[in-house]
Motif scaffolding. Structure first.
Motif, PDB file in Angstrom:
ATOM      1  N   THR A 118      31.578  46.069  44.385  1.00 30.02           N
ATOM      2  CA  THR A 118      32.512  47.072  43.864  1.00 30.02           C
ATOM      3  C   THR A 118      33.094  47.985  44.940  1.00 30.02           C
ATOM      4  OG1 THR A 118      30.684  48.591  43.379  1.00 30.02           O
ATOM      5  CG2 THR A 118      31.399  47.125  41.606  1.00 30.02           C
ATOM      6  N   ARG A 119      32.433  48.128  46.081  1.00 30.59           N
ATOM      7  CA  ARG A 119      32.888  49.094  47.089  1.00 30.59           C
ATOM      8  C   ARG A 119      33.440  48.478  48.370  1.00 30.59           C
ATOM      9  NH1 ARG A 119      30.454  54.639  46.329  1.00 30.59           N
ATOM     10  NH2 ARG A 119      30.572  54.761  44.072  1.00 30.59           N
ATOM     11  N   ALA A 120      33.145  47.232  48.633  1.00 25.75           N
ATOM     12  CA  ALA A 120      33.644  46.611  49.868  1.00 25.75           C
ATOM     13  C   ALA A 120      35.027  46.013  49.606  1.00 25.75           C
ATOM     14  CB  ALA A 120      32.679  45.535  50.354  1.00 25.75           C
ATOM     15  N   PRO A 121      36.020  46.388  50.407  1.00 27.08           N
ATOM     16  CA  PRO A 121      37.382  45.912  50.159  1.00 27.08           C
ATOM     17  C   PRO A 121      37.608  44.467  50.619  1.00 27.08           C
ATOM     18  CG  PRO A 121      37.354  47.485  51.978  1.00 27.08           C
ATOM     19  CD  PRO A 121      35.961  47.393  51.460  1.00 27.08           C
ATOM     20  N   PHE A 122      37.426  43.562  49.675  1.00 31.98           N
ATOM     21  CA  PHE A 122      37.745  42.144  49.860  1.00 31.98           C
ATOM     22  C   PHE A 122      38.697  41.749  48.737  1.00 31.98           C
ATOM     23  CE2 PHE A 122      33.527  42.310  51.839  1.00 31.98           C
ATOM     24  CZ  PHE A 122      33.743  41.605  53.012  1.00 31.98           C
ATOM     25  N   TRP A 123      39.628  40.845  49.038  1.00 30.31           N
ATOM     26  CA  TRP A 123      40.541  40.322  48.031  1.00 30.31           C
ATOM     27  C   TRP A 123      40.345  38.822  47.981  1.00 30.31           C
ATOM     28  CZ3 TRP A 123      41.513  44.056  51.596  1.00 30.31           C
ATOM     29  CH2 TRP A 123      41.775  45.324  51.085  1.00 30.31           C
ATOM     30  N   LYS A 124      40.236  38.290  46.754  1.00 30.26           N
ATOM     31  CA  LYS A 124      39.929  36.875  46.567  1.00 30.26           C
ATOM     32  C   LYS A 124      41.042  36.180  45.792  1.00 30.26           C
ATOM     33  CE  LYS A 124      35.043  38.038  46.206  1.00 30.26           C
ATOM     34  NZ  LYS A 124      33.877  38.019  45.326  1.00 30.26           N
ATOM     35  N   LYS A 125      41.373  34.981  46.273  1.00 26.77           N
ATOM     36  CA  LYS A 125      42.387  34.158  45.626  1.00 26.77           C
ATOM     37  C   LYS A 125      41.789  32.769  45.403  1.00 26.77           C
ATOM     38  CE  LYS A 125      45.985  33.892  48.135  1.00 26.77           C
ATOM     39  NZ  LYS A 125      47.249  33.834  48.883  1.00 26.77           N
ATOM     40  N   GLU A 126      41.792  32.316  44.152  1.00 24.15           N
ATOM     41  CA  GLU A 126      41.247  31.006  43.806  1.00 24.15           C
ATOM     42  C   GLU A 126      42.339  29.941  43.812  1.00 24.15           C
ATOM     43  OE1 GLU A 126      37.638  32.122  40.740  1.00 24.15           O
ATOM     44  OE2 GLU A 126      39.619  31.735  39.901  1.00 24.15           O
ATOM     45  N   THR A 127      41.954  28.739  44.245  1.00 21.35           N
ATOM     46  CA  THR A 127      42.825  27.577  44.122  1.00 21.35           C
ATOM     47  C   THR A 127      42.301  26.752  42.965  1.00 21.35           C
ATOM     48  OG1 THR A 127      43.266  27.549  46.500  1.00 21.35           O
ATOM     49  CG2 THR A 127      43.738  25.526  45.279  1.00 21.35           C
ATOM     50  N   THR A 128      43.145  26.571  41.943  1.00 20.47           N
ATOM     51  CA  THR A 128      42.766  25.830  40.739  1.00 20.47           C
ATOM     52  C   THR A 128      43.788  24.712  40.510  1.00 20.47           C
ATOM     53  OG1 THR A 128      44.099  27.162  39.231  1.00 20.47           O
ATOM     54  CG2 THR A 128      41.883  27.995  39.751  1.00 20.47           C
ATOM     55  N   PRO A 129      43.526  23.803  39.585  1.00 19.34           N
ATOM     56  CA  PRO A 129      44.521  22.761  39.303  1.00 19.34           C
ATOM     57  C   PRO A 129      45.876  23.333  38.878  1.00 19.34           C
ATOM     58  CG  PRO A 129      42.422  22.159  38.346  1.00 19.34           C
ATOM     59  CD  PRO A 129      42.279  23.573  38.856  1.00 19.34           C
ATOM     60  N   GLY A 130      45.876  24.539  38.314  1.00 21.34           N
ATOM     61  CA  GLY A 130      47.124  25.174  37.886  1.00 21.34           C
ATOM     62  C   GLY A 130      47.798  25.997  38.967  1.00 21.34           C
ATOM     63  N   GLY A 131      47.249  26.034  40.157  1.00 18.06           N
ATOM     64  CA  GLY A 131      47.817  26.809  41.250  1.00 18.06           C
ATOM     65  C   GLY A 131      46.851  27.868  41.760  1.00 18.06           C
ATOM     66  N   MET A 132      47.392  28.821  42.502  1.00 19.72           N
ATOM     67  CA  MET A 132      46.559  29.881  43.076  1.00 19.72           C
ATOM     68  C   MET A 132      46.674  31.127  42.212  1.00 19.72           C
ATOM     69  SD  MET A 132      47.389  29.359  47.089  1.00 19.72           S
ATOM     70  CE  MET A 132      45.862  29.941  47.778  1.00 19.72           C
ATOM     71  N   ARG A 133      45.577  31.899  42.168  1.00 21.32           N
ATOM     72  CA  ARG A 133      45.593  33.151  41.419  1.00 21.32           C
ATOM     73  C   ARG A 133      44.632  34.139  42.057  1.00 21.32           C
ATOM     74  NH1 ARG A 133      41.938  34.924  37.981  1.00 21.32           N
ATOM     75  NH2 ARG A 133      40.041  33.754  37.788  1.00 21.32           N
ATOM     76  N   TRP A 134      45.019  35.422  42.049  1.00 18.30           N
ATOM     77  CA  TRP A 134      44.147  36.475  42.549  1.00 18.30           C
ATOM     78  C   TRP A 134      43.030  36.705  41.552  1.00 18.30           C
ATOM     79  CZ3 TRP A 134      44.381  37.904  47.382  1.00 18.30           C
ATOM     80  CH2 TRP A 134      45.581  37.752  48.079  1.00 18.30           C
ATOM     81  N   VAL A 135      41.838  36.976  42.061  1.00 14.89           N
ATOM     82  CA  VAL A 135      40.671  37.209  41.212  1.00 14.89           C
ATOM     83  C   VAL A 135      40.562  38.705  40.930  1.00 14.89           C
ATOM     84  CG1 VAL A 135      38.166  36.982  41.036  1.00 14.89           C
ATOM     85  CG2 VAL A 135      39.503  35.207  42.205  1.00 14.89           C
ATOM     86  N   ASP A 136      40.514  39.049  39.661  1.00 14.58           N
ATOM     87  CA  ASP A 136      40.357  40.449  39.251  1.00 14.58           C
ATOM     88  C   ASP A 136      38.889  40.851  39.318  1.00 14.58           C
ATOM     89  OD1 ASP A 136      43.074  40.829  38.639  1.00 14.58           O
ATOM     90  OD2 ASP A 136      42.787  39.941  36.648  1.00 14.58           O
ATOM     91  N   ALA A 137      38.664  42.137  39.485  1.00 13.52           N
ATOM     92  CA  ALA A 137      37.294  42.672  39.432  1.00 13.52           C
ATOM     93  C   ALA A 137      36.724  42.426  38.041  1.00 13.52           C
ATOM     94  CB  ALA A 137      37.306  44.159  39.746  1.00 13.52           C
ATOM     95  N   ARG A 138      35.431  42.155  37.986  1.00 14.07           N
ATOM     96  CA  ARG A 138      34.772  41.922  36.699  1.00 14.07           C
ATOM     97  C   ARG A 138      34.113  43.205  36.219  1.00 14.07           C
ATOM     98  NH1 ARG A 138      31.121  36.718  37.644  1.00 14.07           N
ATOM     99  NH2 ARG A 138      29.872  38.443  38.379  1.00 14.07           N
TER     100      ARG A 138
END
Length: 151
Positions: A118-138
């Motif tokens: 929750t506190r470390a600034p990392f941004w994640k992007k997934e590659t899926t069969p439908g394309g790429m998407r940014w991962v939201d915080a859970r």
């Protein structure tokens, strides 16, 4: 405390040996290794790309390790986090804690991961069969971190 952000993989055994080196009073070492899941809430994932802000991310990880050391009686803390393009099943993060007693080691390691999410600034992007998407915080990550009552 050893904190690193890197593109290359890490050797868990070597990291744990480094954590214990010269500390004959270590009674417990607890480690968590996070990996890229092949499935997410949106289906299959073939790769995960992690981005970060150098300096800011490093400082956040140092602060997390230092806070763990303030809260528990620890001998050492190690955090290794990877960035860049990672394939499914590759290692992403290592959080490891050495202490004289297992209770401190388990609690501190769990704290490090909960707060890192929750506190470390990392941004994640997934590659899926439908394309790429940014991962939201859970929401569950926020709930886990909230129990440690950081001010």
């Amino acid at each position: 405390m050893a904190v690193r952000v890197q593109t290359g993989d890490f050797d868990v055994s070597a990291e744990l040996a480094r954590l214990r080196a010269g500390h004959r009073d270590t009674g417990a070492v607890v480690a968590f290794v996070g990996t890229v899941r092949e499935l997410s809430g949106c289906g299959s994932v073939s790769a995960l790309e992690l981005e970060y802000y150098p300096g800011m991310t490093d400082a956040a990880l140092q602060d997390i390790a230092a806070e763990a050391a303030r809260r528990w009686s620890l001998i050492d803390v190690a955090i290794v986090h990877r960035v860049g393009l990672l394939q499914a099943s590759e290692q992403i993060v290592l959080a490891a804690v050495a202490a004289r007693h297992r209770g401190d080691a388990f609690a501190a390691c769990e704290f490090v991961m909960d707060i890192l999410k929750t506190r470390a600034p990392f941004w994640k992007k997934e590659t899926t069969p439908g394309g790429m998407r940014w991962v939201d915080a859970r929401a569950s990550d926020g709930t886990a971190a909230a129990r440690w009552a950081l001010q």
